[in-house]
Design an enzyme around this catalytic site. Structure first.
Site, PDB file in Angstrom:
ATOM      1  N   ASP A  33       0.872  -1.066   0.606  1.00 43.84           N
ATOM      2  CA  ASP A  33      -0.002   0.406  -0.335  1.00 43.84           C
ATOM      3  C   ASP A  33       0.982   1.106  -0.003  1.00 43.84           C
ATOM      4  O   ASP A  33       2.582   1.035   0.550  1.00 43.84           O
ATOM      5  CB  ASP A  33      -0.732   0.014   1.034  1.00 43.84           C
ATOM      6  CG  ASP A  33      -1.954   0.934   1.081  1.00 43.84           C
ATOM      7  OD1 ASP A  33      -2.131   1.189   0.380  1.00 43.84           O
ATOM      8  OD2 ASP A  33      -2.721   1.042   2.207  1.00 43.84           O
ATOM      9  N   HIS A  50       3.347   4.110  -9.090  1.00 42.37           N
ATOM     10  CA  HIS A  50       2.742   2.574  -9.457  1.00 42.37           C
ATOM     11  C   HIS A  50       4.491   1.167  -9.771  1.00 42.37           C
ATOM     12  O   HIS A  50       4.322   0.377  -9.308  1.00 42.37           O
ATOM     13  CB  HIS A  50       1.618   2.194  -9.773  1.00 42.37           C
ATOM     14  CG  HIS A  50       0.229   2.571  -9.870  1.00 42.37           C
ATOM     15  ND1 HIS A  50      -0.362   1.951  -8.249  1.00 42.37           N
ATOM     16  CD2 HIS A  50      -0.272   3.419  -9.970  1.00 42.37           C
ATOM     17  CE1 HIS A  50      -0.703   2.654  -7.567  1.00 42.37           C
ATOM     18  NE2 HIS A  50      -1.236   3.096  -8.762  1.00 42.37           N
ATOM     19  N   LEU A 144      10.312 -20.632  -4.945  1.00 41.88           N
ATOM     20  CA  LEU A 144      10.098 -19.822  -4.116  1.00 41.88           C
ATOM     21  C   LEU A 144       8.189 -19.911  -4.918  1.00 41.88           C
ATOM     22  O   LEU A 144       8.423 -19.642  -5.860  1.00 41.88           O
ATOM     23  CB  LEU A 144      10.191 -18.430  -4.475  1.00 41.88           C
ATOM     24  CG  LEU A 144       9.472 -17.496  -3.890  1.00 41.88           C
ATOM     25  CD1 LEU A 144       8.931 -17.153  -2.013  1.00 41.88           C
ATOM     26  CD2 LEU A 144       9.786 -15.949  -3.953  1.00 41.88           C
TER      27      LEU A 144
HETATM   28  C1  FPP Z   1      -1.337  -0.028  -3.368  1.00 44.47           C
HETATM   29  O1  FPP Z   1      -0.946   1.656  -3.627  1.00 44.47           O
HETATM   30  C2  FPP Z   1      -1.065  -0.213  -3.977  1.00 44.47           C
HETATM   31  C3  FPP Z   1      -1.834  -0.769  -5.676  1.00 44.47           C
HETATM   32  C4  FPP Z   1      -3.328  -0.778  -5.705  1.00 44.47           C
HETATM   33  C5  FPP Z   1      -1.445  -1.136  -6.409  1.00 44.47           C
HETATM   34  C6  FPP Z   1      -0.242  -2.594  -6.041  1.00 44.47           C
HETATM   35  C7  FPP Z   1       0.484  -2.390  -7.046  1.00 44.47           C
HETATM   36  C8  FPP Z   1       2.225  -3.014  -8.411  1.00 44.47           C
HETATM   37  C9  FPP Z   1       2.888  -2.376  -7.301  1.00 44.47           C
HETATM   38  C10 FPP Z   1       2.828  -2.918  -9.240  1.00 44.47           C
HETATM   39  C11 FPP Z   1       2.063  -4.280  -9.947  1.00 44.47           C
HETATM   40  C12 FPP Z   1       2.220  -5.657  -9.329  1.00 44.47           C
HETATM   41  C13 FPP Z   1       2.627  -6.752  -9.131  1.00 44.47           C
HETATM   42  C14 FPP Z   1       2.588  -7.734  -8.761  1.00 44.47           C
HETATM   43  C15 FPP Z   1       3.460  -5.796 -10.690  1.00 44.47           C
HETATM   44  P1  FPP Z   1      -2.647   2.782  -3.398  1.00 44.47           P
HETATM   45  O2  FPP Z   1      -2.453   3.642  -4.815  1.00 44.47           O
HETATM   46  O3  FPP Z   1      -3.507   2.522  -2.861  1.00 44.47           O
HETATM   47  O4  FPP Z   1      -1.994   3.610  -2.798  1.00 44.47           O
HETATM   48  P2  FPP Z   1      -2.515   5.037  -1.830  1.00 44.47           P
HETATM   49  O5  FPP Z   1      -3.356   4.173  -1.165  1.00 44.47           O
HETATM   50  O6  FPP Z   1      -1.509   5.856  -1.653  1.00 44.47           O
HETATM   51  O7  FPP Z   1      -3.762   6.054  -2.786  1.00 44.47           O
END
Ligand code: FPP
Length: 280
Positions: A33, A50, A144
């Site tokens: 997150d 991201h 893994l």
């Molecule tokens: C949460 O941060 C993150 C996500 C919803 C997406 C997670 C995805 C990645 C790290 C990239 C793709 C993953 C892989 C496995 C290749 P948020 O956007 O909710 O952050 P915020 O709460 O600060 O808005």
């Protein structure tokens, strides 16, 4: 590239410390997150957050594999995330596609087995195809197990399991009185994974956000204030070192746990003596 050839000196020290404890978690699950907040605080676009988040994914997968962790489950996209602006959803899907394309060979070379859980048929066809390829290509790997939770939610999986069980009861395949916890878990998409020992959540939020609701019942939880894009292997070592110090009681008392540990040490000592005799 063989990840075991590139363990830095500092890593070796930290990894040895963790390994020597003999208490390494078998399964780590992570709620990644804070990508958006990381970006906004730097005057960058959420996309940049991201993208940097993927660098963290790379580093954590590599470090987990080097440590010999057997299962790593990453919450990459929840069912609720479909409600985000379409432009952001598209970016996330494109990044996921890119990750699967670019990383597959290296994951395979390093014996990583890729899996996915979630409502996968709601992902774009191109992502589904790449996922299938990654899963099939790495199916026989024994290192893994990297499980990507995509279009996933814990309640969705539980409800899906209940529906299948109801059908199975209706056609006489299972009877209600046979339903144990183990039997129920065998209907979940996570049936081939052990329950997580450690749940890590970044960005300081104290929530499960609909992740692995059944499976996390007895997991240890580690929350860090760091945003996901800044969470790297040192932070993973910190989370595991913290986990190692915990006493997992599974509802029992401290004294019971201590006496069980003593018994198991005795048992393994007796087993060692028996083996030594056998090999003479
Ligand atoms: C949460 O941060 C993150 C996500 C919803 C997406 C997670 C995805 C990645 C790290 C990239 C793709 C993953 C892989 C496995 C290749 P948020 O956007 O909710 O952050 P915020 O709460 O600060 O808005």
């Amino acid at each position: 590239m063989d990840w075991n050839d590139e363990i830095a000196k500092y890593d070796k020290f930290m990894q040895d410390e963790i390994l020597n404890s003999g208490k390494i978690p078998r399964h780590i699950a992570i709620i990644m997150d804070g990508n958006g907040r990381w970006a906004v605080e730097r005057n960058l676009s959420r996309t940049a957050g991201h993208r940097e988040g993927i660098e963290s994914v790379r580093d954590i997968v590599k470090a987990s594999s080097q440590l010999g962790i057997k299962y790593l489950t990453l919450y990459a996209f929840s069912i609720e995330n479909w409600k985000r602006p379409i432009t952001e959803v598209r970016v996330l899907m494109t990044l996921l596609e890119h990750f699967l394309k670019v990383e597959l060979d290296e994951l395979h070379q390093n014996n990583v087995r890729v899996k996915a859980i979630g409502k996968l048929n709601s992902l774009p066809k191109s992502v589904q195809k790449l996922l299938r390829k990654a899963i099939e290509f790495t199916a026989d790997n024994t290192g893994l197990t990297l499980t990507l939770a995509l279009s996933y939610s814990g309640r969705w999986d539980i409800l899906r399991a209940v529906q299948i069980i109801a059908f199975d009861v209706k056609r006489g395949k299972v009877s209600p009185e046979d339903l144990t916890s183990e039997k129920f878990a065998s209907y979940l998409q996570t049936k081939d994974l052990p329950e997580p020992d450690l749940l890590i959540r970044t960005s300081g939020e104290m929530r499960l956000s609909n992740f692995l609701l059944w499976e996390l019942a007895y997991s240890e939880i580690f929350v860090t204030k760091k945003y996901w894009p800044e969470f790297r292997r040192q932070d993973l070592y910190e989370a595991i070192s913290d986990y190692i110090k915990r006493e997992r009681r599974f509802g029992k008392t401290s004294a019971q746990v201590a006496s069980e540990e003593k018994e198991s040490i005795n048992d393994s000592y007796i087993q060692k003596v028996i083996n030594a005799f056998k090999s003479k």
